[in-house]
Design a protein around this motif. Structure first.
Motif, short mmCIF file in Angstrom:
data_model
loop_
_atom_site.label_atom_id
_atom_site.label_comp_id
_atom_site.label_asym_id
_atom_site.label_seq_id
_atom_site.Cartn_x
_atom_site.Cartn_y
_atom_site.Cartn_z
N LYS A 238 14.74 7.65 4.64
CA LYS A 238 15.61 6.97 3.68
C LYS A 238 15.24 5.50 3.48
O LYS A 238 15.36 4.98 2.37
N LEU A 239 14.80 4.84 4.53
CA LEU A 239 14.65 3.39 4.46
C LEU A 239 13.24 2.91 4.20
O LEU A 239 13.04 1.93 3.46
N VAL A 240 12.23 3.56 4.79
CA VAL A 240 10.85 3.06 4.65
C VAL A 240 10.39 2.99 3.20
O VAL A 240 9.76 2.01 2.79
N PRO A 241 10.68 4.00 2.36
CA PRO A 241 10.23 3.91 0.96
C PRO A 241 10.81 2.70 0.21
O PRO A 241 10.23 2.27 -0.79
N LYS A 242 11.93 2.16 0.67
CA LYS A 242 12.54 1.01 0.00
C LYS A 242 11.94 -0.31 0.46
O LYS A 242 12.16 -1.35 -0.17
N MET A 243 11.17 -0.26 1.54
CA MET A 243 10.63 -1.49 2.13
C MET A 243 9.23 -1.78 1.60
O MET A 243 8.47 -0.85 1.29
N ASP A 244 8.89 -3.05 1.52
CA ASP A 244 7.52 -3.46 1.24
C ASP A 244 6.81 -3.52 2.59
O ASP A 244 6.89 -4.52 3.31
N THR A 245 6.14 -2.44 2.94
CA THR A 245 5.58 -2.33 4.29
C THR A 245 4.36 -3.22 4.53
O THR A 245 3.82 -3.23 5.63
N SER A 246 3.93 -3.95 3.49
CA SER A 246 2.85 -4.92 3.70
C SER A 246 3.37 -6.19 4.36
O SER A 246 2.59 -7.01 4.84
N LYS A 247 4.68 -6.34 4.38
CA LYS A 247 5.28 -7.54 4.97
C LYS A 247 5.43 -7.39 6.49
O LYS A 247 5.26 -6.30 7.05
N THR A 248 5.76 -8.47 7.13
CA THR A 248 6.01 -8.47 8.57
C THR A 248 7.24 -7.61 8.88
O THR A 248 8.25 -7.67 8.18
N ILE A 249 7.13 -6.82 9.93
CA ILE A 249 8.27 -6.01 10.38
C ILE A 249 8.41 -6.19 11.88
O ILE A 249 7.46 -5.98 12.64
N VAL A 250 9.60 -6.62 12.30
CA VAL A 250 9.90 -6.80 13.71
C VAL A 250 11.19 -6.05 14.03
O VAL A 250 11.86 -5.54 13.13
N ALA A 251 11.52 -5.99 15.29
CA ALA A 251 12.75 -5.29 15.70
C ALA A 251 13.54 -6.19 16.64
O ALA A 251 12.96 -7.01 17.38
N TYR A 252 14.84 -6.04 16.58
CA TYR A 252 15.73 -6.78 17.49
C TYR A 252 16.48 -5.78 18.36
O TYR A 252 17.13 -4.87 17.87
N GLU A 253 16.38 -5.97 19.66
CA GLU A 253 17.06 -5.16 20.68
C GLU A 253 16.58 -3.71 20.69
O GLU A 253 15.81 -3.32 21.53
N ARG A 254 17.03 -2.89 19.76
CA ARG A 254 16.70 -1.47 19.78
C ARG A 254 15.90 -1.08 18.55
O ARG A 254 16.14 -1.58 17.46
N LEU A 255 14.95 -0.16 18.76
CA LEU A 255 14.07 0.28 17.67
C LEU A 255 13.92 1.78 17.70
O LEU A 255 13.56 2.36 18.73
N ASN A 256 14.20 2.43 16.60
CA ASN A 256 13.97 3.87 16.49
C ASN A 256 12.45 4.11 16.50
O ASN A 256 11.73 3.64 15.62
N PRO A 257 11.92 4.87 17.49
CA PRO A 257 10.47 5.05 17.62
C PRO A 257 9.81 5.67 16.40
O PRO A 257 8.60 5.49 16.20
N ALA A 258 10.56 6.42 15.61
CA ALA A 258 9.97 7.08 14.45
C ALA A 258 9.41 6.08 13.44
O ALA A 258 8.48 6.40 12.69
#
Length: 524
Positions: free
Chosen positions: A436-456
């Protein structure tokens, strides 16, 4: 039916179910995503000694399943099909070696029934649809179980080599448990069979065999120990083996009865009315060494994990092929007189009503989940179970030939399994937050996680996603890049919104779990 035709049909049915839509389902489940990602990193980095997941050394499991997945990536690319291809293949091989074992030591009819038990087990098929160590461990443990019995009966050096080689591969998949389950089963079999003698032990060559098992597995253990300065060794053996047995990990605790429920209700649901009778029958026929051996194997696997503090449904699946042997032998000799016992009739009609109402349970189960209640129409894919249940009720009242009753039951489950993987589960799978979420994101940009991250997300994006435990570290990461995303959970939204320039982007509930994945954004 000629033997080659029987095994060809069994193999075709196993392929149909084990490979059903393996490329059409996302790599999403937590363990599957971590394992598939660790294999992807190995494949792309060329480092086949130290497993890594998202930049950290992964100490959960040894690497053999990563090697198999890497082979799948080489053949089919880094995708769900490549990650799962060999898992499914090993599922098919497990069915085939079970068929061959039963055909040799019992007869062809019993071999067919035993194979059908595995093919029609939804939980067994689910295991073979996942890029995790379990499909491979199930195969090599089953091979070890059968090879020991062959070696014991024939004194064949080929089967002895196969037994110890399979154990060695198991050690490269999950560690000491690969020695414990087949080894304890063999020991108890010799003791109970009154053949625990030096002469028998000597001809089975356990000391030389153990050296072969270690020759297969020890070189990698030494290499990873040396390369990580002992860190991997300490974490794996003390945390992921001894601690999992002595203390419940990750909330997977429960009373010992849970283990029996996993096997007899979840794993063998298709033939639930006959499971306990098959165990009783095996005990009564224990003068048959093959029956005694398989019964001991089931008791060892189920018993071991019933006393383990950490309990998961996948732990006990290595018992399924042995239990399938006992069920296959028992089912093959049933006739209509089985219904004469009131206890048999009660459990049979309970089961028939249960699967008749199965679609109703699916409907209300989906309706009760706010994130899935729009998918209540999926109950239609389970209607074959209802039809099968109705026919079973009719057959029970008429006391139809047992072979016809078992055929109806098996066909209902076989059709349901195919509908589940091709039509029902893909619609549920499409609700996962990555889809649901990845197609809405510009995945060329920086992506970080705070506290918990879904491994998928890591596997889907095929890159490391730095995970920061403090707000200060998130701010520092934002300062170093003009724009990007922060992946977290909605229960951390309030803290994240206190960061200047970080705004809400989107969210989606994690499939099969309580948390909701949150995406925050900064910059343009």
């Amino acid at each position: 039916m000629k033997p080659y035709r029987s095994i060809a049909i069994i193999a075709a049915l196993a392929i149909a179910t084990m490979f059903a839509n393996i490329g059409g389902l996302d790599i999403y489940a937590l363990d599957e995503a971590k394992n598939a990602e660790a294999a992807r990193y190995m494949f792309e980095s060329g480092d086949y000694v130290v497993p890594y997941y998202n930049g950290d050394i992964r100490t959960d499991k040894p690497p053999l399943h990563y090697y198999f997945m890497a082979a799948g990536y080489q053949l089919f690319g880094v995708n769900a099909f490549g990650a799962r291809f060999l898992s499914s293949l090993f599922g098919v091989l497990t069915v085939i070696i079970t068929f061959l074992f039963v055909q040799k030591h019992f007869n062809q009819r019993m071999a067919i029934f035993s194979s059908v038990v595995l093919i029609c087990s939804l939980h067994f098929n689910l295991q073979m649809h996942m890029s995790v160590p379990d499909p491979y461990l199930i195969f090599f443990t089953t091979w070890a179980f059968f090879a020991f019995y062959e070696a014991y009966k024939t004194d064949s050096w080929v089967h002895k080599l196969a037994y110890y080689f399979a154990i060695g591969c198991g050690i490269l998949l999950k560690g000491p448990i690969a020695i414990g389950l087949p080894g304890l089963t063999a020991l108890l079999f010799l003791i109970i069979n009154k053949d625990f003698k030096w002469k028998t032990i000597w001809r089975l060559q356990p000391f030389g065999g153990l050296l072969l098992s270690l020759a297969v597995s020890a070189p990698w253990y030494y290499a990873v120990h040396k390369k990580t300065n002992g860190f991997w060794t300490e974490e794996f053996f003390f945390k992921h083996n001894f601690s999992r047995f002595s203390d419940a990990m990750e909330g997977h605790e429960g009373i010992f009865l849970m283990t029996f429920a996993f096997v007899f209700l979840l794993g063998m649901l298709t033939f639930f009315p006959f499971v306990f009778q098959s165990l009783k029958f095996a005990f009564q026929k224990r003068q048959s060494e093959a029956m005694l051996y398989c019964l001991i194997g089931v008791v060892v696997v189920v018993g071991f994990f019933s006393v383990s503090s950490t309990k998961l449904p996948n732990y006990t699946v290595p018992s399924y092929p042995l239990l399938a042997v006992l069920l296959g032998v028992y089912l093959s000799q049933l006739d209509a007189t089985w219904f004469d016992k009131i206890g048999n009739r009660v459990i049979y009609f309970f089961y028939a009503v249960l699967i008749t109402l199965f679609p109703v349970g699916i409907y209300f189960g989906l309706k009760a989940d706010p994130s899935l209640n729009h998918l209540t129409g999926l109950f239609v894919y389970f209607i074959p179970l209802s039809l099968g249940g109705i026919l079973l009720l009719a057959n029970g009242f008429r006391r139809t030939k047992m072979e016809q009753t078992l055929a109806v039951n098996s066909m209902a489950w076989l059709v349901t399994i195919l509908l589940f993987f091709y039509f029902a589960f893909p619609q549920v799978d499409a609700e996962n937050p990555v889809r649901k979420l990845v197609p809405k994101m510009d995945t060329s940009k920086t992506i970080v996680a705070y506290e918990r991250l879904n491994p998928a997300f890591v596997f889907a994006l095929e890159r490391e996603i730095p995970r920061y435990p403090t707000i200060a570290e998130v701010k520092q990461a934002m300062a170093e890049r003009p724009s990007g995303y922060v992946i977290s959970r909605t229960n951390y939204r309030e803290a994240l919104e206190e960061i200047d320039g970080l705004t809400y982007f989107d969210e989606a509930k994690d499939l099969f779990e309580n948390p909701t994945t949150l995406i925050m954004k900064w910059g343009e």
